[in-house]
Scaffold this active site. Structure first.
Site, short mmCIF file in Angstrom:
data_model
loop_
_atom_site.label_atom_id
_atom_site.label_comp_id
_atom_site.label_asym_id
_atom_site.label_seq_id
_atom_site.Cartn_x
_atom_site.Cartn_y
_atom_site.Cartn_z
N ASP A 1 0.82 -1.20 0.00
CA ASP A 1 0.00 0.00 0.00
C ASP A 1 0.87 1.26 0.00
OD1 ASP A 1 -1.79 2.05 0.52
OD2 ASP A 1 -2.89 0.95 2.06
N ASP B 1 -7.53 5.00 -10.31
CA ASP B 1 -8.93 4.61 -10.43
C ASP B 1 -9.80 5.82 -10.11
OD1 ASP B 1 -11.51 3.52 -10.15
OD2 ASP B 1 -10.69 1.60 -9.47
N PHE C 1 -2.41 2.36 -24.20
CA PHE C 1 -3.80 2.67 -23.86
C PHE C 1 -4.12 4.12 -24.19
CE2 PHE C 1 -6.84 4.34 -20.77
CZ PHE C 1 -7.90 3.47 -20.94
N GLU C 2 -3.17 5.01 -23.91
CA GLU C 2 -3.38 6.43 -24.18
C GLU C 2 -3.43 6.70 -25.68
OE1 GLU C 2 -1.33 10.69 -22.88
OE2 GLU C 2 -0.63 8.79 -22.02
#
Length: 240
Positions: free
Chosen positions: A122, A145, A220-221
């Site tokens: 984390d 996210d 992806f971009e």
């Protein structure tokens, strides 16, 4: 985001009794041969343990150099490219998704990079426990996210409390660089960061900056650009 944990964000180094909502979901994923190689061979060399006190990264890297930390590097393509392009700088990546960690470490092994280390836990715990105040030149948060639904907005990592935690870890003049491909989240991040004390927006118009050359464009971009989707970059400098 379905989990919570006992260690909340703290801005004073003290633990709090309530449970913190995580901003990520642990996803199971199948390992490729290369990803497993990265974990098996690269893990012992490049994965850092979660410490109980601030880490001396000069000792970890064997030098004093400009230092960047990226939260949530995904499969690691951008971070790997940035580290390879700037051997005079040191990079720390934080990612909980094991296939992504393995993919990055496989790339580190293949390219023989010496200026990159990883935490596989984390990011909030890493910042609170491992990173000394006033020690980072840059913190990057790319495509987090967005938690689209209003009832899930509390799960977004960019909150005022998080902005203060990042500010403490940055050196004076250090940069908090964010990017998102969802305009409502960009507007939300701009609102939060504009309200956060101790920062200066580096955008000439007080909103978003053009994509910096140092941030690689992901596959992806590029696909999103072909479909007419936008990407918004935000850069805030620590002042005072």
């Amino acid at each position: 985001m379905t989990e919570s944990q006992d260690t909340p964000i703290t801005t004073d180094g003290e633990a709090r009794p309530h449970r913190r909502i995580k901003s990520f979901v642990m996803r199971a994923g199948r390992m490729t041969e290369g990803q497993q190689r990265g974990l098996d061979q690269g893990g012992p060399l490049y994965i850092l343990p979660l410490a109980e006190s601030p880490v001396d990264y000069d000792q970890v890297f064997g030098r004093s150099a400009p230092r960047t930390l990226e939260i949530g590097f995904g499969m690691g393509h951008s971070l790997l490219e940035m580290a390879a392009a700037a051997p005079e700088q040191d990079f720390i990546g934080v990612e909980v998704h094991r296939p992504g960690v393995g993919a990055l470490l496989n790339g580190v092994l293949t390219e023989g990079l010496k200026n990159l280390r990883v935490y596989d836990c984390d990011a909030i715990e890493v910042l609170n426990r491992c990173v000394a105040d006033n020690s980072l030149d840059r913190l990057m948060l790319f495509f987090p996210d967005p938690w689209h639904k209003a009832r899930h907005h509390k799960r977004r990592i960019v909150q005022l409390e998080f902005a203060e935690l990042v500010r403490r870890k940055l050196k004076p003049g250090g940069i908090f660089h964010m990017a998102t491909d969802w305009e409502p989240y960009a507007e939300y991040m701009l609102e939060v960061m504009s309200a956060a004390p101790g920062y200066r927006n580096l955008a000439a118009d007080g909103a978003y900056v053009p994509r910096p050359e140092e941030r690689p464009i992901t596959k992806f971009e590029r696909r999103g650009e072909r479909l007419g989707h936008g990407v918004w970059d935000l850069k805030f400098e620590k002042v005072g």
